[in-house]
Write a protein that holds these residues in place. Structure first.
Motif, PDB file in Angstrom:
ATOM      1  N   ILE A 160      -4.601 -33.367  -8.549  1.00 11.41           N
ATOM      2  CA  ILE A 160      -3.339 -34.093  -8.652  1.00 11.41           C
ATOM      3  C   ILE A 160      -2.826 -34.305  -7.227  1.00 11.41           C
ATOM      4  O   ILE A 160      -2.196 -33.434  -6.639  1.00 11.41           O
ATOM      5  CB  ILE A 160      -2.305 -33.305  -9.478  1.00 11.41           C
ATOM      6  N   ALA A 161      -3.092 -35.476  -6.680  1.00 13.38           N
ATOM      7  CA  ALA A 161      -2.715 -35.751  -5.296  1.00 13.38           C
ATOM      8  C   ALA A 161      -1.430 -36.542  -5.171  1.00 13.38           C
ATOM      9  O   ALA A 161      -0.832 -36.597  -4.090  1.00 13.38           O
ATOM     10  CB  ALA A 161      -3.848 -36.504  -4.593  1.00 13.38           C
ATOM     11  N   GLU A 162      -0.992 -37.157  -6.285  1.00  7.00           N
ATOM     12  CA  GLU A 162       0.218 -37.969  -6.279  1.00  7.00           C
ATOM     13  C   GLU A 162       0.733 -38.081  -7.705  1.00  7.00           C
ATOM     14  O   GLU A 162       0.006 -37.773  -8.666  1.00  7.00           O
ATOM     15  CB  GLU A 162      -0.066 -39.358  -5.701  1.00  7.00           C
ATOM     16  N   PRO A 163       1.966 -38.524  -7.895  1.00 10.31           N
ATOM     17  CA  PRO A 163       2.525 -38.579  -9.249  1.00 10.31           C
ATOM     18  C   PRO A 163       1.698 -39.389 -10.242  1.00 10.31           C
ATOM     19  O   PRO A 163       1.599 -39.018 -11.418  1.00 10.31           O
ATOM     20  CB  PRO A 163       3.906 -39.201  -9.024  1.00 10.31           C
ATOM     21  N   ASP A 164       1.086 -40.478  -9.794  1.00  9.60           N
ATOM     22  CA  ASP A 164       0.290 -41.317 -10.699  1.00  9.60           C
ATOM     23  C   ASP A 164      -0.865 -40.543 -11.328  1.00  9.60           C
ATOM     24  O   ASP A 164      -1.354 -40.922 -12.407  1.00  9.60           O
ATOM     25  CB  ASP A 164      -0.262 -42.538  -9.967  1.00  9.60           C
ATOM     26  N   ASP A 165      -1.316 -39.482 -10.684  1.00  8.50           N
ATOM     27  CA  ASP A 165      -2.454 -38.720 -11.206  1.00  8.50           C
ATOM     28  C   ASP A 165      -2.111 -37.941 -12.471  1.00  8.50           C
ATOM     29  O   ASP A 165      -3.001 -37.441 -13.170  1.00  8.50           O
ATOM     30  CB  ASP A 165      -2.991 -37.762 -10.142  1.00  8.50           C
ATOM     31  N   PHE A 166      -0.825 -37.817 -12.773  1.00  8.63           N
ATOM     32  CA  PHE A 166      -0.415 -37.167 -14.019  1.00  8.63           C
ATOM     33  C   PHE A 166      -0.582 -38.084 -15.230  1.00  8.63           C
ATOM     34  O   PHE A 166      -0.585 -37.622 -16.375  1.00  8.63           O
ATOM     35  CB  PHE A 166       1.061 -36.740 -13.939  1.00  8.63           C
ATOM     36  N   ASP A 167      -0.687 -39.378 -14.987  1.00  8.46           N
ATOM     37  CA  ASP A 167      -0.685 -40.350 -16.071  1.00  8.46           C
ATOM     38  C   ASP A 167      -1.783 -40.040 -17.090  1.00  8.46           C
ATOM     39  O   ASP A 167      -2.963 -39.947 -16.744  1.00  8.46           O
ATOM     40  CB  ASP A 167      -0.877 -41.765 -15.509  1.00  8.46           C
ATOM     41  N   GLY A 168      -1.377 -39.871 -18.351  1.00  9.63           N
ATOM     42  CA  GLY A 168      -2.333 -39.633 -19.426  1.00  9.63           C
ATOM     43  C   GLY A 168      -2.741 -38.188 -19.634  1.00  9.63           C
ATOM     44  O   GLY A 168      -3.430 -37.880 -20.618  1.00  9.63           O
ATOM     45  N   LEU A 169      -2.320 -37.288 -18.756  1.00  7.13           N
ATOM     46  CA  LEU A 169      -2.716 -35.885 -18.898  1.00  7.13           C
ATOM     47  C   LEU A 169      -1.838 -35.171 -19.937  1.00  7.13           C
ATOM     48  O   LEU A 169      -0.648 -35.448 -20.061  1.00  7.13           O
ATOM     49  CB  LEU A 169      -2.592 -35.152 -17.559  1.00  7.13           C
ATOM     50  N   ARG A 170      -2.451 -34.241 -20.637  1.00  7.31           N
ATOM     51  CA  ARG A 170      -1.720 -33.378 -21.576  1.00  7.31           C
ATOM     52  C   ARG A 170      -1.487 -32.050 -20.852  1.00  7.31           C
ATOM     53  O   ARG A 170      -2.443 -31.340 -20.530  1.00  7.31           O
ATOM     54  CB  ARG A 170      -2.534 -33.162 -22.841  1.00  7.31           C
ATOM     55  N   VAL A 171      -0.213 -31.740 -20.620  1.00  7.39           N
ATOM     56  CA  VAL A 171       0.133 -30.586 -19.782  1.00  7.39           C
ATOM     57  C   VAL A 171       1.031 -29.633 -20.561  1.00  7.39           C
ATOM     58  O   VAL A 171       2.078 -30.040 -21.086  1.00  7.39           O
ATOM     59  CB  VAL A 171       0.853 -31.038 -18.489  1.00  7.39           C
ATOM     60  N   ARG A 172       0.626 -28.378 -20.629  1.00  9.62           N
ATOM     61  CA  ARG A 172       1.479 -27.362 -21.247  1.00  9.62           C
ATOM     62  C   ARG A 172       2.696 -27.154 -20.363  1.00  9.62           C
ATOM     63  O   ARG A 172       2.581 -26.921 -19.156  1.00  9.62           O
ATOM     64  CB  ARG A 172       0.699 -26.053 -21.405  1.00  9.62           C
ATOM     65  N   ALA A 173       3.883 -27.232 -20.960  1.00 13.22           N
ATOM     66  CA  ALA A 173       5.114 -27.087 -20.181  1.00 13.22           C
ATOM     67  C   ALA A 173       6.230 -26.590 -21.079  1.00 13.22           C
ATOM     68  O   ALA A 173       6.230 -26.842 -22.292  1.00 13.22           O
ATOM     69  CB  ALA A 173       5.509 -28.414 -19.539  1.00 13.22           C
ATOM     70  N   VAL A 174       7.184 -25.870 -20.482  1.00 18.01           N
ATOM     71  CA  VAL A 174       8.394 -25.456 -21.176  1.00 18.01           C
ATOM     72  C   VAL A 174       9.588 -25.784 -20.279  1.00 18.01           C
ATOM     73  O   VAL A 174       9.458 -25.871 -19.065  1.00 18.01           O
ATOM     74  CB  VAL A 174       8.386 -23.940 -21.498  1.00 18.01           C
ATOM     75  N   GLY A 175      10.741 -25.947 -20.905  1.00 18.73           N
ATOM     76  CA  GLY A 175      11.947 -26.255 -20.138  1.00 18.73           C
ATOM     77  C   GLY A 175      12.216 -27.753 -20.156  1.00 18.73           C
ATOM     78  O   GLY A 175      11.321 -28.562 -19.885  1.00 18.73           O
ATOM     79  N   ASP A 176      13.455 -28.110 -20.467  1.00 21.20           N
ATOM     80  CA  ASP A 176      13.796 -29.526 -20.606  1.00 21.20           C
ATOM     81  C   ASP A 176      13.537 -30.322 -19.336  1.00 21.20           C
ATOM     82  O   ASP A 176      13.118 -31.483 -19.384  1.00 21.20           O
ATOM     83  CB  ASP A 176      15.280 -29.657 -20.994  1.00 21.20           C
ATOM     84  N   GLY A 177      13.796 -29.712 -18.164  1.00 21.52           N
ATOM     85  CA  GLY A 177      13.585 -30.433 -16.918  1.00 21.52           C
ATOM     86  C   GLY A 177      12.131 -30.800 -16.702  1.00 21.52           C
ATOM     87  O   GLY A 177      11.807 -31.937 -16.319  1.00 21.52           O
ATOM     88  N   LEU A 178      11.240 -29.854 -16.939  1.00 17.89           N
ATOM     89  CA  LEU A 178       9.809 -30.122 -16.782  1.00 17.89           C
ATOM     90  C   LEU A 178       9.344 -31.192 -17.763  1.00 17.89           C
ATOM     91  O   LEU A 178       8.539 -32.067 -17.412  1.00 17.89           O
ATOM     92  CB  LEU A 178       9.002 -28.842 -17.001  1.00 17.89           C
ATOM     93  N   VAL A 236      -7.428 -28.859 -25.758  1.00 23.42           N
ATOM     94  CA  VAL A 236      -6.129 -29.253 -26.301  1.00 23.42           C
ATOM     95  C   VAL A 236      -5.225 -29.757 -25.187  1.00 23.42           C
ATOM     96  O   VAL A 236      -4.412 -30.661 -25.391  1.00 23.42           O
ATOM     97  CB  VAL A 236      -5.472 -28.056 -27.026  1.00 23.42           C
ATOM     98  N   ILE A 237      -5.350 -29.171 -23.994  1.00 25.61           N
ATOM     99  CA  ILE A 237      -4.558 -29.586 -22.835  1.00 25.61           C
ATOM    100  C   ILE A 237      -5.479 -29.782 -21.631  1.00 25.61           C
ATOM    101  O   ILE A 237      -6.581 -29.223 -21.571  1.00 25.61           O
ATOM    102  CB  ILE A 237      -3.460 -28.548 -22.488  1.00 25.61           C
ATOM    103  N   ASP A 238      -5.001 -30.593 -20.692  1.00 23.47           N
ATOM    104  CA  ASP A 238      -5.742 -30.851 -19.452  1.00 23.47           C
ATOM    105  C   ASP A 238      -5.230 -30.014 -18.296  1.00 23.47           C
ATOM    106  O   ASP A 238      -5.844 -29.982 -17.225  1.00 23.47           O
ATOM    107  CB  ASP A 238      -5.611 -32.333 -19.071  1.00 23.47           C
ATOM    108  N   GLY A 239      -4.083 -29.360 -18.517  1.00 25.92           N
ATOM    109  CA  GLY A 239      -3.506 -28.568 -17.440  1.00 25.92           C
ATOM    110  C   GLY A 239      -2.296 -27.804 -17.918  1.00 25.92           C
ATOM    111  O   GLY A 239      -1.876 -27.911 -19.084  1.00 25.92           O
ATOM    112  N   VAL A 240      -1.721 -27.033 -17.005  1.00 27.77           N
ATOM    113  CA  VAL A 240      -0.557 -26.207 -17.340  1.00 27.77           C
ATOM    114  C   VAL A 240       0.475 -26.317 -16.224  1.00 27.77           C
ATOM    115  O   VAL A 240       0.135 -26.545 -15.059  1.00 27.77           O
ATOM    116  CB  VAL A 240      -0.935 -24.718 -17.530  1.00 27.77           C
ATOM    117  N   ALA A 241       1.720 -26.141 -16.609  1.00 28.27           N
ATOM    118  CA  ALA A 241       2.801 -25.930 -15.648  1.00 28.27           C
ATOM    119  C   ALA A 241       3.310 -24.521 -15.875  1.00 28.27           C
ATOM    120  O   ALA A 241       3.704 -24.170 -16.987  1.00 28.27           O
ATOM    121  CB  ALA A 241       3.920 -26.941 -15.856  1.00 28.27           C
ATOM    122  N   ASN A 242       3.289 -23.713 -14.839  1.00 27.58           N
ATOM    123  CA  ASN A 242       3.696 -22.320 -14.970  1.00 27.58           C
ATOM    124  C   ASN A 242       4.102 -21.825 -13.596  1.00 27.58           C
ATOM    125  O   ASN A 242       4.591 -22.603 -12.769  1.00 27.58           O
ATOM    126  CB  ASN A 242       2.568 -21.490 -15.579  1.00 27.58           C
TER     127      ASN A 242
END
Length: 375
Positions: A171-189, A216-222
């Motif tokens: 993930i080198a820039e914001p566009d690289d998130f496009d289409g990814l399934r990311v585990r996340a919690v918290g309304d801001g994230l 099921v996911i391509d990545g995580v936010a933690n």
């Protein structure tokens, strides 16, 4: 660092001791040989031991025990072994535990103001955030009332750690998130990820590894716990500090009845330990353990950790906009908070105040990314 002398009861120990352990969960007091009262309090925690957050908690508990000359001790139940994470606040309010440690976001209906931590790009300075929350608790009646109305005595709120993204691809820039399934919690994230085309997926921390392994996911936010405590470096090679900052707080409370059961001299011990916890000594312990987590990551040949440069962070911030702030104000208002915008303003002012000296900054994730860049 003080030695970890507080009693720790793991899930296995709890199961083995059964009813005996449960019987010890309520606060107890007695008299020692000198006739002075002694007190043992049960602590329900969601934390896994030997992590930065857990080490900071044990430092606090050990400090109280040491400064009270052993008149206050604790039975510590780690990793949800006394109460499930979603019930820890209720466990403290109904007397099953005397103290609780859990993210307020696990019961957002009870703590809409504490969910300020979910707002993006506020800070990555752990100590500035902790001091800001402590100042709110000391001086903002709306903030304090959230806990006091539940019969809780606040001891501290701190960040679980700045947000780090672990992904299968770089993930080198914001566009690289496009289409990814990311585990996340918290309304801001959730808002931030949706703004850059990612699909947030709701999984518990314990489900992250299997979620990646099964596709099921391509990545995580933690935070920095994820690569180590949940062994995610085995399935994710790319780790990125996007400058998002903190995404969740951990709260530590004592029931007001347990605090009130202490004589004045022991209340003073708890109060002084609380001040020390919040004025930087607690986060120093956190940072020491976080540095060892970075050591581990540096030893993994497959792992990379990078921090985006300022321009890329600003791009992410611009794409995210103020959607999360507006949503937080609306949610807090719907929960009955009289003037959530004023609380947000006070929080931002406190962050500015406590972030004023770069020499005081404590940002273990950014420091770890720099160590990767320097190696």
């Amino acid at each position: 660092m003080l030695s970890k002398k507080s009693t720790r009861l793991t899930a296995a120990a709890f199961m083995l001791t059964g009813g005996l352990a449960l019987a010890s969960c309520s606060s107890g007091s007695a008299a020692d040989d000198s006739g002075e009262s002694t007190h043992t309090f049960s602590v329900a925690s969601f934390l896994i031991d030997e992590t930065p957050n857990a080490d900071m908690v044990h430092w606090f508990l050990d400090t109280v025990t040491e400064k009270s000359d052993g008149r206050i001790t604790f039975d510590y139940f780690a990793a949800e072994s006394l109460c499930p994470a979603g019930e820890i606040v209720q466990c403290v309010t109904d007397g099953r535990a005397d103290m609780g440690i859990v993210p307020p976001t696990y019961t957002p209906d009870k703590f809409p103001l504490q969910n300020l931590a979910a707002l993006p790009f506020m800070t990555d300075d752990n100590q500035a955030m902790m001091a800001a929350f402590h100042q709110l608790d000391e001086g903002n009646p709306q903030f304090t009332a959230e806990s006091s109305n539940l019969g809780l005595h606040n001891l501290g709120y701190w960040s679980a750690g700045a947000s780090i993204f672990g992904t299968k691809t770089e993930i080198a820039e914001p566009d690289d998130f496009d289409g990814l399934r990311v585990r996340a919690v918290g309304d801001g994230l959730l808002s931030a990820l949706e703004a850059v085309g990612a699909s947030p997926v709701a999984l518990t921390a314990g489900e992250m590894y299997e979620g990646v392994e099964r596709g099921v996911i391509d990545g995580v936010a933690n935070n920095l716990d994820a690569p180590i405590s949940y062994k995610l470096t085995e399935v994710l090679d790319n780790w990125t500090d996007t400058g998002y900052g903190h995404y969740i707080t951990i709260g530590m409370w004592m029931s007001q009845s347990a605090y009130d059961s202490l004589p004045a001299d022991l209340q003073k011990v708890v109060d002084e330990a609380e001040v020390a916890l919040n004025d930087g000594q607690g986060i120093s312990v956190f940072a020491e353990t976080a540095a060892t987590q970075c050591d581990y990551m540096l030893e993994q040949e497959n792992v990379t950790l990078t921090r985006w440069d300022d321009d890329t962070i600003d791009e992410f911030k611009e794409l995210t906009g103020d959607t999360a702030k507006k949503a937080w104000i609306e949610t807090a208002g719907a929960a009955g908070v009289e003037d959530p915008a004023a609380v947000l303003e006070a929080y931002e002012a406190a962050l500015t105040e406590f972030s004023s000296d770069p020499a005081d900054r404590v940002a273990p994730l950014a420091e770890c990314a720099q160590r990767f860049a320097d190696r």
